[in-house]
Scaffold this active site. Structure first.
Site, PDB file in Angstrom:
ATOM      1  N   SER A   1       0.833  -1.279   0.478  1.00  0.00           N
ATOM      2  CA  SER A   1      -0.147  -0.367   0.187  1.00  0.00           C
ATOM      3  C   SER A   1       0.741   1.279   0.389  1.00  0.00           C
ATOM      4  O   SER A   1       1.712   1.621  -1.406  1.00  0.00           O
ATOM      5  CB  SER A   1      -1.162  -0.072   1.178  1.00  0.00           C
ATOM      6  OG  SER A   1      -2.347   1.136   1.416  1.00  0.00           O
ATOM      7  N   HIS A   2       0.781   1.760   1.383  1.00  0.00           N
ATOM      8  CA  HIS A   2       1.382   3.388   1.225  1.00  0.00           C
ATOM      9  C   HIS A   2       2.242   3.253   1.980  1.00  0.00           C
ATOM     10  O   HIS A   2       3.088   4.387   2.892  1.00  0.00           O
ATOM     11  CB  HIS A   2       1.188   4.569   1.160  1.00  0.00           C
ATOM     12  CG  HIS A   2       0.122   4.671   3.108  1.00  0.00           C
ATOM     13  ND1 HIS A   2      -1.211   3.760   2.553  1.00  0.00           N
ATOM     14  CD2 HIS A   2       0.273   4.730   4.204  1.00  0.00           C
ATOM     15  CE1 HIS A   2      -1.724   3.692   4.407  1.00  0.00           C
ATOM     16  NE2 HIS A   2      -0.611   4.304   4.513  1.00  0.00           N
TER      17      HIS A   2
ATOM     18  N   ASP B   1      -0.859   1.468  -3.947  1.00  0.00           N
ATOM     19  CA  ASP B   1      -1.665   0.183  -4.851  1.00  0.00           C
ATOM     20  C   ASP B   1      -2.922   0.689  -5.365  1.00  0.00           C
ATOM     21  O   ASP B   1      -3.043   0.513  -6.405  1.00  0.00           O
ATOM     22  CB  ASP B   1      -1.521  -0.730  -4.005  1.00  0.00           C
ATOM     23  CG  ASP B   1      -2.660  -0.452  -2.646  1.00  0.00           C
ATOM     24  OD1 ASP B   1      -2.874   0.719  -2.315  1.00  0.00           O
ATOM     25  OD2 ASP B   1      -3.926  -1.323  -2.212  1.00  0.00           O
TER      26      ASP B   1
ATOM     27  N   ARG C   1      -6.511   4.392  -3.850  1.00  0.00           N
ATOM     28  CA  ARG C   1      -6.713   5.407  -2.468  1.00  0.00           C
ATOM     29  C   ARG C   1      -6.657   7.131  -3.379  1.00  0.00           C
ATOM     30  O   ARG C   1      -5.601   6.737  -4.390  1.00  0.00           O
ATOM     31  CB  ARG C   1      -6.537   5.957  -1.274  1.00  0.00           C
ATOM     32  CG  ARG C   1      -5.897   4.923   0.093  1.00  0.00           C
ATOM     33  CD  ARG C   1      -5.852   5.653   0.851  1.00  0.00           C
ATOM     34  NE  ARG C   1      -3.839   5.181   0.896  1.00  0.00           N
ATOM     35  CZ  ARG C   1      -3.358   6.195   1.426  1.00  0.00           C
ATOM     36  NH1 ARG C   1      -4.306   7.146   2.715  1.00  0.00           N
ATOM     37  NH2 ARG C   1      -2.519   6.087   1.764  1.00  0.00           N
TER      38      ARG C   1
ATOM     39  N   HIS D   1     -10.103   6.137   0.630  1.00  0.00           N
ATOM     40  CA  HIS D   1     -10.888   5.143   0.519  1.00  0.00           C
ATOM     41  C   HIS D   1     -11.733   5.510   0.398  1.00  0.00           C
ATOM     42  O   HIS D   1     -12.878   6.044   1.191  1.00  0.00           O
ATOM     43  CB  HIS D   1     -10.038   3.801   0.781  1.00  0.00           C
ATOM     44  CG  HIS D   1      -9.298   3.038   1.163  1.00  0.00           C
ATOM     45  ND1 HIS D   1      -9.122   1.861   0.389  1.00  0.00           N
ATOM     46  CD2 HIS D   1      -8.512   3.564   2.619  1.00  0.00           C
ATOM     47  CE1 HIS D   1      -7.720   1.703   0.769  1.00  0.00           C
ATOM     48  NE2 HIS D   1      -7.658   2.613   2.449  1.00  0.00           N
TER      49      HIS D   1
END
Length: 463
Positions: A108-109, A244, A247, A329
């Protein structure tokens, strides 16, 4: 065939919403292979025959995805390798390929040395106890045995075609997109050009070292390149995506960051024109301006816990057409599948704004307040949850009209709110404040400072 035994993976990688850890320290190929076998065994128990596996652009992705596939197949479950794609595209693959199950190998982040797994079985996102159960399967050796097949599939074109068929812009727009060298860079430019946009690309080459800035649009410092590009060009709007692609960050022409709780106002207003009386779900970090905005448009506002898996579960339970989180999200059930997708959210935003005479003015007109971004207080593992417990049990918040303890402590005042909650992904306390003016903000922060100090003296607070 003898079922292999595995050394139990480190317990700290089994998070509330996913599996995540530092590669080759706690998240090793052996650990991921074991998790894959446990996941495949759970799939067998649920009569799931195949799992789609995608991965983001991190350097560790190919090795970990390979180990995961080996583990899943060892349980007798087929693996459909969909390659290097965004997490939303992996979710889409579960629908498009008819397998209803998928895993995205993604950090992810998180920093480049992290990676992890986001998992869906039979349409259910795994979180909480379901993730802990995978570790217990490994420890107790409750693993199925078999020989699953491996095949590849390309769902990229189907994903793009599906969005293009759904979203219609009233006119072409010129936009800046910043992918932060995350995996969205491999598909976002094509998507928005096919929607009719003129696109200025920033950092759209997928590079798992993230050489330009961290791919996390929830942090204002990561949106400065977008702000500069909007200032220096005739682009109308800036969109930014996380590592990814699940968001969305939004920046106006004149450089104002439209945080996701305000984005959700625009999305809710639009969705409620087609779903009168619809329920709109949002997490505890969102602005207090959101609930009255939803009610004024005939909708039913529902505050819920933070966490993409928790929000998705609530969306499924309620049948709500839309949900969103302050982290960026966005979950569209109306016209979409209910999973979080930053690119699709960006497309829906352009659909709305392209029909407005002045997109910049439309965004800036959304109700706003004096507020802070997420403030993080780093603590040791487990300490944030203990701090929340103490705050809920014995702290006083002078002047608060209501204390919401759904997820941490949110103190509501006549002129603002303060929030303190434990992150479920890293050992930090997350704090956020909002008020009608700077004086009220300072007063609410003071009340929180006093409350925290009364139950845990000596902490160096980030406000």
């Amino acid at each position: 065939m003898t079922t292999p035994r595995y050394a139990p993976p480190a317990p700290e990688i089994f998070k509330a919403y996913d599996i995540r850890g530092i590669v080759d320290t706690v998240l090793t190929p052996d650990a991921v292979r074991a998790i894959g076998h446990a996941l495949g065994s759970e799939a067998v128990a649920r009569a799931q025959r195949a799992i789609a596996v995608g991965r983001d652009g991190r350097l560790s992705g190919p090795a970990l995805a390979g180990a995961l596939a080996e583990g899943i197949r060892a349980a007798g479950v087929d693996v459909i390798d969909i390659g290097c794609v965004s997490t939303p595209l992996t979710y889409f693959a579960a629908h498009a390929l008819g397998c209803d199950s998928c895993v995205s190998v993604t950090g992810s982040h998180n920093p480049p040395d992290y990676n992890g797994l986001k998992m869906v079985l039979g349409g259910q996102t795994l979180y909480g106890e379901l993730i802990q159960a995978l570790r217990r399967r490994i420890v107790d050796d409750e693993l199925a045995a078999g020989e699953g097949a491996l095949r590849s599939a390309d769902v990229r074109t189907a994903y793009l075609d599906h969005i293009i068929a759904d979203v219609r812009l009233a006119r072409p727009m010129k936009i800046v997109i910043d992918c932060g060298n995350g995996v969205a860079g491999g598909i976002a430019p094509e998507l928005f050009r096919r929607l009719g946009c003129e696109v200025i690309e920033l950092f759209c080459v997928v590079d798992g070292t993230f050489p330009n800035h961290h791919p996390d649009p929830s942090k204002p410092e990561n949106l400065q390149d977008v702000i500069r590009a909007l200032r220096d060009t005739d682009a109308e709007l800036g969109l930014a995506f996380d590592g990814d692609g699940d968001r969305l960050g939004v920046v106006t022409k004149d450089g104002e960051i439209i945080f996701p709780d305000r984005q959700l106002m625009l999305f809710a207003e639009d969705v409620l024109t087609r779903v009168p009386g619809g329920e709109i779900i949002f997490d505890v970090k969102c602005t207090r301006n959101l609930a009255p905005w939803i009610r004024a448009r005939g909708g039913k506002p529902t505050m819920w816990n933070t966490g993409h898996a928790l929000v998705k579960a609530k969306l499924k339970e309620t049948g709500a057409p839309l949900a969103g989180e302050m982290s960026g999200h966005m979950f569209f059930k109306e016209r979409w599948f209910g999973f979080d997708d930053g690119l699709y959210a960006g497309a829906r935003l352009l659909e709305i704004l392209s029909a407005r005479p002045d997109p910049n003015a439309a965004l800036k007109a959304l109700p706003n307040a004096v507020n802070t971004p997420e403030l993080n207080l780093k603590m040791n593992e487990g300490e944030p949850f203990e701090l929340v417990r103490r705050l809920q049990q014995s702290a006083r918040f002078d002047g608060a009209g209501e204390l919401i303890t759904l997820d941490g402590v949110r103190a509501e005042y006549a002129d603002g709110f303060g929030l303190a909650r434990a992150s479920n992904t890293t050992p930090v306390m997350v704090l956020r404040f909002e008020a009608d003016d700077e004086g009220a903000l300072a007063r609410i922060q003071g009340a929180f400072r006093a409350a925290i100090d009364s139950v845990w003296p000596g902490l160096k607070l980030p406000f």
